[in-house]
Design an enzyme around this catalytic site. Structure first.
Site, PDB file in Angstrom:
ATOM      1  N   TRP A  12       0.818  -1.221   0.000  1.00  0.00           N
ATOM      2  CA  TRP A  12       0.000   0.000   0.000  1.00  0.00           C
ATOM      3  C   TRP A  12       0.844   1.260   0.000  1.00  0.00           C
ATOM      4  O   TRP A  12       0.602   2.192  -0.756  1.00  0.00           O
ATOM      5  CB  TRP A  12      -0.961  -0.016   1.183  1.00  0.00           C
ATOM      6  N   ASP A  49       7.730 -11.853  -5.182  1.00  0.00           N
ATOM      7  CA  ASP A  49       6.306 -11.536  -5.061  1.00  0.00           C
ATOM      8  C   ASP A  49       6.119 -10.069  -5.401  1.00  0.00           C
ATOM      9  O   ASP A  49       6.743  -9.197  -4.792  1.00  0.00           O
ATOM     10  CB  ASP A  49       5.811 -11.804  -3.634  1.00  0.00           C
ATOM     11  N   ASP A  51       3.688  -6.905  -5.474  1.00  0.00           N
ATOM     12  CA  ASP A  51       2.505  -6.399  -4.780  1.00  0.00           C
ATOM     13  C   ASP A  51       2.211  -4.975  -5.237  1.00  0.00           C
ATOM     14  O   ASP A  51       2.407  -4.011  -4.501  1.00  0.00           O
ATOM     15  CB  ASP A  51       2.745  -6.471  -3.268  1.00  0.00           C
ATOM     16  N   GLU A  53      -0.248  -2.274  -5.732  1.00  0.00           N
ATOM     17  CA  GLU A  53      -1.575  -1.897  -5.246  1.00  0.00           C
ATOM     18  C   GLU A  53      -1.933  -0.499  -5.764  1.00  0.00           C
ATOM     19  O   GLU A  53      -1.491   0.476  -5.196  1.00  0.00           O
ATOM     20  CB  GLU A  53      -1.617  -1.944  -3.726  1.00  0.00           C
ATOM     21  N   TYR A  54      -2.752  -0.380  -6.721  1.00  0.00           N
ATOM     22  CA  TYR A  54      -3.393  -1.334  -7.596  1.00  0.00           C
ATOM     23  C   TYR A  54      -3.328  -0.790  -8.992  1.00  0.00           C
ATOM     24  O   TYR A  54      -3.588   0.400  -9.190  1.00  0.00           O
ATOM     25  CB  TYR A  54      -4.861  -1.537  -7.201  1.00  0.00           C
ATOM     26  N   TYR A 118      -8.510  -9.474   3.053  1.00  0.00           N
ATOM     27  CA  TYR A 118      -8.517  -8.821   4.363  1.00  0.00           C
ATOM     28  C   TYR A 118      -8.649  -7.322   4.135  1.00  0.00           C
ATOM     29  O   TYR A 118      -8.653  -6.872   2.986  1.00  0.00           O
ATOM     30  CB  TYR A 118      -7.253  -9.162   5.166  1.00  0.00           C
TER      31      TYR A 118
END
Length: 195
Positions: A12, A49, A51, A53-54, A118
């Site tokens: 985030w 990985d 990540d 967002e977004y 989540y």
């Protein structure tokens, strides 16, 4: 000996703008992928990985992010080869995922898709809520549950053997507007994460 160590970039607080810029340009995609591989090899990681967002949603994003995300994943897959794992952490809920991901394409490139099931409720709702409800409560948005998110991804082309359901190992607190009204969906203001 079978444990795998994976490096992750994003989250985030990383925002979307920098990844949007990298994904929009072939040279940037290639440089990013080579840089990731160099770090993995240097530190002995078994995979990566990603990540972001977004794609196509937050400040700094652009309308081409959804397609460019696939191009960047292909570049990463090509650089990592079959010897390193490639996974992604993704927004789970339909109204968000539909804007960011070509699910069959993502699934065809990566080894695993880590579904962020989540933070489905929090202080931003203005009321108390369950962080990661298995099923939505009556009267709640029915998309905001682990069950609905998993079904959406499966229905839209994600093979079940690639889907990893993320669960929170933390709770959320709320400041109630009225201490006597303290159940789920009670009016509330500021909250925080409790580890």
């Amino acid at each position: 000996p079978s444990t795998k160590f994976i490096m992750s970039i994003g989250g985030w607080t990383a925002g979307s703008g920098v990844f949007s810029q990298i994904a929009a340009n072939q040279n940037s995609r290639s440089n990013f992928a080579r840089g990731v591989l160099d770090i993995l090899n240097k530190h002995g990681f078994d995979g990566f990985d990603f990540d972001w967002e977004y794609p196509n949603q937050r400040e700094g994003s652009n309308a081409n992010d959804k397609g460019n995300f696939i191009l960047l994943l292909k570049e990463l897959r090509n650089a990592l080869g079959s010897g390193k794992l490639l996974t992604v952490a993704v927004g789970s809920v339909e109204f968000s995922a539909s804007l960011s991901y070509d699910i069959p394409s993502v699934a065809s490139i990566v080894d695993f898709i880590n579904l962020m099931t989540y933070d489905l409720h929090g202080s931003w709702d203005g009321k108390t809520g369950i962080n990661a409800p298995l099923y939505a409560l009556p009267g709640d948005n029915q998309m905001l549950s682990v069950d609905a998110a998993v079904k959406y991804w499966l229905k839209n082309g994600c093979p079940s053997n690639k889907l990893v359901v993320g669960l929170p190992l933390y709770g959320r607190s709320f400041t109630l507007n009225d201490a006597n009204n303290n159940g789920v969906n009670a009016p509330a203001s500021v909250g925080q994460v409790i580890n």
